[in-house]
Write a protein that holds these residues in place. Sequence first.
Motif, short mmCIF file in Angstrom:
data_model
loop_
_atom_site.label_atom_id
_atom_site.label_comp_id
_atom_site.label_asym_id
_atom_site.label_seq_id
_atom_site.Cartn_x
_atom_site.Cartn_y
_atom_site.Cartn_z
N GLY A 141 0.80 -1.22 0.00
CA GLY A 141 0.00 0.00 0.00
C GLY A 141 0.83 1.27 0.00
O GLY A 141 1.99 1.29 -0.41
N ASP A 142 0.20 2.35 0.45
CA ASP A 142 0.85 3.65 0.40
C ASP A 142 1.77 3.92 1.58
O ASP A 142 2.51 4.90 1.59
CB ASP A 142 -0.22 4.76 0.35
CG ASP A 142 -1.03 4.68 -0.94
OD1 ASP A 142 -0.45 4.21 -1.94
OD2 ASP A 142 -2.20 5.07 -0.91
N ARG A 143 1.66 3.09 2.61
CA ARG A 143 2.52 3.33 3.77
C ARG A 143 3.98 3.15 3.36
O ARG A 143 4.32 2.26 2.58
CB ARG A 143 2.16 2.37 4.92
CG ARG A 143 2.41 0.92 4.60
CD ARG A 143 2.21 0.04 5.83
NE ARG A 143 0.83 0.04 6.25
CZ ARG A 143 -0.06 -0.86 5.84
NH1 ARG A 143 0.30 -1.79 4.95
NH2 ARG A 143 -1.31 -0.82 6.25
N MET A 144 4.85 4.00 3.87
CA MET A 144 6.27 3.87 3.57
C MET A 144 7.06 4.16 4.84
O MET A 144 7.46 5.30 5.10
CB MET A 144 6.69 4.83 2.44
CG MET A 144 8.20 4.74 2.11
SD MET A 144 8.81 3.05 1.94
CE MET A 144 7.90 2.52 0.51
N PRO A 145 7.29 3.15 5.67
CA PRO A 145 8.08 3.36 6.88
C PRO A 145 9.51 3.72 6.53
O PRO A 145 10.07 3.26 5.54
CB PRO A 145 7.99 2.01 7.59
CG PRO A 145 7.70 1.03 6.51
CD PRO A 145 6.87 1.75 5.50
N LYS A 146 10.10 4.58 7.32
CA LYS A 146 11.49 4.96 7.14
C LYS A 146 12.42 4.22 8.08
O LYS A 146 13.63 4.24 7.90
CB LYS A 146 11.64 6.47 7.34
CG LYS A 146 10.89 7.31 6.31
CD LYS A 146 11.15 8.79 6.52
CE LYS A 146 10.44 9.62 5.46
NZ LYS A 146 10.69 11.08 5.66
N LYS A 147 11.82 3.59 9.11
CA LYS A 147 12.61 2.85 10.08
C LYS A 147 11.90 1.52 10.36
O LYS A 147 10.68 1.42 10.27
CB LYS A 147 12.77 3.64 11.38
CG LYS A 147 13.44 5.00 11.20
CD LYS A 147 13.48 5.75 12.52
CE LYS A 147 14.08 7.14 12.33
NZ LYS A 147 14.08 7.91 13.60
N ALA A 149 11.45 0.26 13.16
CA ALA A 149 10.61 0.40 14.35
C ALA A 149 9.16 0.69 13.99
O ALA A 149 8.24 0.39 14.75
CB ALA A 149 11.15 1.52 15.25
N GLU A 150 8.90 1.25 12.79
CA GLU A 150 7.55 1.58 12.37
C GLU A 150 6.77 0.36 11.91
O GLU A 150 5.60 0.47 11.54
CB GLU A 150 7.62 2.62 11.25
CG GLU A 150 8.26 3.94 11.69
CD GLU A 150 8.40 4.93 10.55
OE1 GLU A 150 7.66 4.79 9.56
OE2 GLU A 150 9.27 5.81 10.63
N ARG A 155 1.61 -7.15 10.09
CA ARG A 155 1.73 -8.56 9.73
C ARG A 155 2.98 -8.71 8.86
O ARG A 155 3.07 -8.14 7.76
CB ARG A 155 0.49 -9.02 8.96
CG ARG A 155 -0.81 -8.93 9.76
CD ARG A 155 -2.02 -9.06 8.83
NE ARG A 155 -2.08 -7.96 7.87
CZ ARG A 155 -2.98 -7.87 6.88
NH1 ARG A 155 -3.89 -8.84 6.76
NH2 ARG A 155 -2.99 -6.84 6.08
N VAL A 156 3.96 -9.45 9.37
CA VAL A 156 5.28 -9.51 8.72
C VAL A 156 5.67 -10.97 8.54
O VAL A 156 5.36 -11.83 9.37
CB VAL A 156 6.35 -8.79 9.58
CG1 VAL A 156 7.72 -8.88 8.92
CG2 VAL A 156 5.96 -7.34 9.81
N THR A 157 6.36 -11.25 7.46
CA THR A 157 7.00 -12.56 7.29
C THR A 157 8.40 -12.36 6.73
O THR A 157 8.74 -11.30 6.20
CB THR A 157 6.17 -13.48 6.39
OG1 THR A 157 6.66 -14.82 6.52
CG2 THR A 157 6.26 -13.06 4.93
N ILE A 158 9.21 -13.41 6.83
CA ILE A 158 10.62 -13.35 6.42
C ILE A 158 10.87 -14.50 5.46
O ILE A 158 10.51 -15.65 5.72
CB ILE A 158 11.55 -13.48 7.63
CG1 ILE A 158 11.24 -12.37 8.65
CG2 ILE A 158 13.01 -13.41 7.22
CD1 ILE A 158 11.90 -12.59 10.00
N GLU A 177 14.44 -2.31 19.06
CA GLU A 177 13.63 -2.54 20.26
C GLU A 177 12.28 -3.16 19.94
O GLU A 177 11.27 -2.87 20.58
CB GLU A 177 13.44 -1.24 21.05
CG GLU A 177 14.77 -0.63 21.51
CD GLU A 177 14.57 0.64 22.32
OE1 GLU A 177 13.40 1.05 22.51
OE2 GLU A 177 15.58 1.21 22.78
N LEU A 178 12.26 -4.01 18.94
CA LEU A 178 11.07 -4.77 18.59
C LEU A 178 11.29 -6.22 18.97
O LEU A 178 12.28 -6.85 18.56
CB LEU A 178 10.77 -4.67 17.09
CG LEU A 178 10.32 -3.30 16.56
CD1 LEU A 178 10.17 -3.35 15.05
CD2 LEU A 178 8.99 -2.90 17.20
#
Length: 443
Positions: A141-147, A149-150, A155-158, A177-178
């Motif tokens: 989507g439009d979100r663009m984290p710069k770090k 930490a954001e 929902r994340v996968t590797i 710190e996650l």
Amino acid sequence: MSENRQKRRLRQRVRERYLAWREALRASWPFLILVLLGFLLAFYFVEPAPPTRLVMSAGREDGLYYAFARQYQDFFAKNGVTLELKTSQGSGENLRLLRAGEVDIAFVQGGVASNWQQEGPEGLLSLGSAFYEPLWVFVRGDRMPKKLAELAGLRVTIIQESTSAYALAYRLLAANELEEHDVRLMPMGEMEAAEALQQDRLDALFVIAAPEAPVVQVLLRSPMVRLMSFTQAEAYHRRFPYLFRLTMPEGAVDLVRDYPPHDTDLLAATANLVIREDMHPALQTLMLSAMRETHGNSGFFQRNGEFPAYKDSDFQLSASAERFYASGPPFMQRYMPFWLAVLADRFLILIIPVLTLLLPLVRFAPALYHWRIHARLCRIYGELKFLEQDLNQTQGETARCELIKRLDVIEEAANRMPIPLRFTDMLYTLKAHINLVRKRACS
């Protein structure tokens, strides 16, 4: 008559040369023994011929490591060496297989040995890095984290072909710190995760792979997926030296769509070739040549000729690789087939000490030869001198007859002595002296 004379002269010259060589060998036998000992010593220390088979651990069969290993395999086959490929679950298992002696060479991701509590580098050496393995963080989507930490709460996968990807991702998340409960990690397969990200069933996806990996190419061209830029890339590099800062230029993926729309900073580990320290130097050089042919061209992030290179210091660089990076392949391997070059190198190592010992022999052999001939003549002169002394002290016909018999033996020895032509003046002088003594004995 003239023809018979020529034949006799020819036979005489052949005999003279034979005698000269025989006398030279007799005079120089101590040097020949030294030469033989030098040859045996060199043969003991020279490297044995390289084996014709190597085993390489190359990750999953559908992974990029394996694809590159197949290219190495073809290169080795052209040079008469069989490179057998063994599948594994990635860098951690590769290190275990190397330490156990089950494989000779393997891919190991940068930083694995020093940061993921794997077995250390004892008994292992590095041939250098083959290519970069960037850490790609794709976001939906439009979100663009710069770090990083954001990414909390998303929902994340590797994805990567080994567990080292998870270790690296967890380490970076911990640096921000996650903890594991701060992100909802969703285990998925490679293409399944790419599809989930495109269909909004996933918010972010970590991929550690070379740009050529299919999942990377798919996601770079997906319209609803964006690539995160690591604005703190330099800080990560300072904190984790095995991670490198890479920049993907604006428009590198698609000039028409102008994607990415701006320069994008990424983090990258390196894929390194690690070997057992007892791997034959000639095969190390052959593998380095295969790496240069496979990875030496320019790419998304690398300049032409940048790889292979020694970029990750988890393992000590082998001496053969150090010479390769300094001056390229050995001289023989540049212009000869591999096996002929190896044979020539071994022959040179064997012949140098032999030549070193032969030089004094060649230099002093004529003097030794002359001394040996002169010593033989001097022996007969010595016997003749003793006989002459006995002649001065002997009286009576019977005693003189005994001395004449001794003189006959001396003359017989002089007549049988093989003397080259250039020493015949000394022989005839000896015979003349024998005749002088004979005249005294018979008078």
